[in-house]
Design a protein around this motif. Structure first.
Motif, short mmCIF file in Angstrom:
data_model
loop_
_atom_site.label_atom_id
_atom_site.label_comp_id
_atom_site.label_asym_id
_atom_site.label_seq_id
_atom_site.Cartn_x
_atom_site.Cartn_y
_atom_site.Cartn_z
N GLY A 90 -11.58 16.59 49.73
CA GLY A 90 -11.99 15.30 50.26
C GLY A 90 -13.00 14.56 49.38
N THR A 91 -13.07 14.93 48.13
CA THR A 91 -13.96 14.28 47.15
C THR A 91 -13.08 13.74 46.03
N GLN A 92 -13.55 12.70 45.35
CA GLN A 92 -12.72 12.10 44.31
C GLN A 92 -12.46 13.06 43.15
N ALA A 93 -11.20 13.18 42.81
CA ALA A 93 -10.78 13.99 41.68
C ALA A 93 -10.72 13.11 40.44
N PHE A 94 -10.59 13.74 39.27
CA PHE A 94 -10.55 12.96 38.04
C PHE A 94 -9.46 13.47 37.09
N VAL A 95 -9.02 12.57 36.21
CA VAL A 95 -8.14 12.90 35.09
C VAL A 95 -8.69 12.12 33.90
N ASP A 96 -9.02 12.81 32.82
CA ASP A 96 -9.48 12.16 31.59
C ASP A 96 -8.50 12.50 30.48
N MET A 97 -8.03 11.48 29.79
CA MET A 97 -7.16 11.72 28.63
C MET A 97 -7.81 11.07 27.43
N GLU A 98 -7.92 11.84 26.35
CA GLU A 98 -8.48 11.25 25.14
C GLU A 98 -7.66 11.64 23.92
N LEU A 99 -7.72 10.76 22.95
CA LEU A 99 -7.02 10.99 21.68
C LEU A 99 -7.99 10.66 20.57
N MET A 100 -8.16 11.60 19.67
CA MET A 100 -9.04 11.35 18.52
C MET A 100 -8.40 11.91 17.26
N LYS A 101 -8.88 11.46 16.13
CA LYS A 101 -8.40 11.98 14.85
C LYS A 101 -9.59 12.62 14.16
N ARG A 102 -9.44 13.90 13.82
CA ARG A 102 -10.50 14.64 13.15
C ARG A 102 -9.91 15.40 11.98
N SER A 103 -10.45 15.19 10.80
CA SER A 103 -10.07 15.90 9.57
C SER A 103 -8.59 16.30 9.53
N GLY A 104 -7.72 15.33 9.43
CA GLY A 104 -6.29 15.60 9.26
C GLY A 104 -5.55 16.05 10.51
N LEU A 105 -6.22 16.01 11.66
CA LEU A 105 -5.57 16.41 12.91
C LEU A 105 -5.74 15.33 13.97
N PHE A 106 -4.69 15.14 14.74
CA PHE A 106 -4.80 14.33 15.95
C PHE A 106 -5.06 15.32 17.08
N ILE A 107 -6.02 15.03 17.93
CA ILE A 107 -6.30 15.90 19.07
C ILE A 107 -6.10 15.07 20.35
N LEU A 108 -5.11 15.49 21.13
CA LEU A 108 -4.83 14.85 22.41
C LEU A 108 -5.29 15.82 23.48
#
Length: 178
Positions: A90-108
């Motif tokens: 009964g409390t608000q849930a969350f979803v966080d999605m992030e995308l970053m590029k670090r030293s030759g890698l994409f991190i999703l």
């Protein structure tokens, strides 16, 4: 009065487009549709969904079809888990999605509220079809995610801690086509 309602409606539309614009800048249409749809679903269910994209999704070394399928399945699973958690507590849930590029890698990365994850489910989550926390689903989503990651020479990792699930995908940033 109708004029006030119309102005309020237009202001809301403009605000929602400005909010959307922050995370879709440079993204392709099909991906935008998936992100927008997930954001609508989360809003209807009262789940806090946040996108933080340092780079546009379309920079990921995936075809549009792979991208839509990957992001769609990740968000569908995350929203479903968050929704179950929210109903239980009964409390608000969350979803966080992030995308970053670090030293030759994409991190999703996608992090979401989730009910306690039994070890037998967690252990085979991205390996075997049919392992699912969803009612009436066959659990294909996680295998689709794993298959796409494998096809794109990516790496999949996930952690579960204190009713929070984090899926982290890494893809090599292609610097030249071979």
């Amino acid at each position: 009065d109708d004029m006030v309602d119309e102005k309020r409606y237009v202001a809301n539309v403009v605000n929602s487009y400005e909010a959307i614009n922050i995370w879709i800048r440079g993204a392709r249409g099909a991906v935008v549709a998936v992100l927008h749809e997930a954001s609508k679903q989360a809003r209807v269910q009262g789940i806090a969904l946040n996108y933080r994209f340092d780079v546009p999704c379309s920079q990921l070394p995936l075809t549009d079809q792979q991208l839509v399928s990957l992001i769609g399945n990740i968000l569908e699973n995350a929203i479903h888990a968050a929704s179950q958690w929210q109903q239980a507590y009964g409390t608000q849930a969350f979803v966080d999605m992030e995308l970053m590029k670090r030293s030759g890698l994409f991190i999703l990365q996608c992090t979401n509220s989730t009910l306690p994850l039994p070890n037998n489910i967690a252990d085979g989550l991205f390996e075997r079809e049919g392992l699912t926390m969803k009612d009436g689903h066959d659990g294909l989503g996680t295998t689709i995610i794993a298959d796409i990651v494998k096809q794109c020479k990516g790496h999949l990792d996930f952690t579960y801690d204190k009713e929070t699930f984090t899926l982290k995908l890494k893809f090599p940033a292609l610097t030249g086509l071979s």
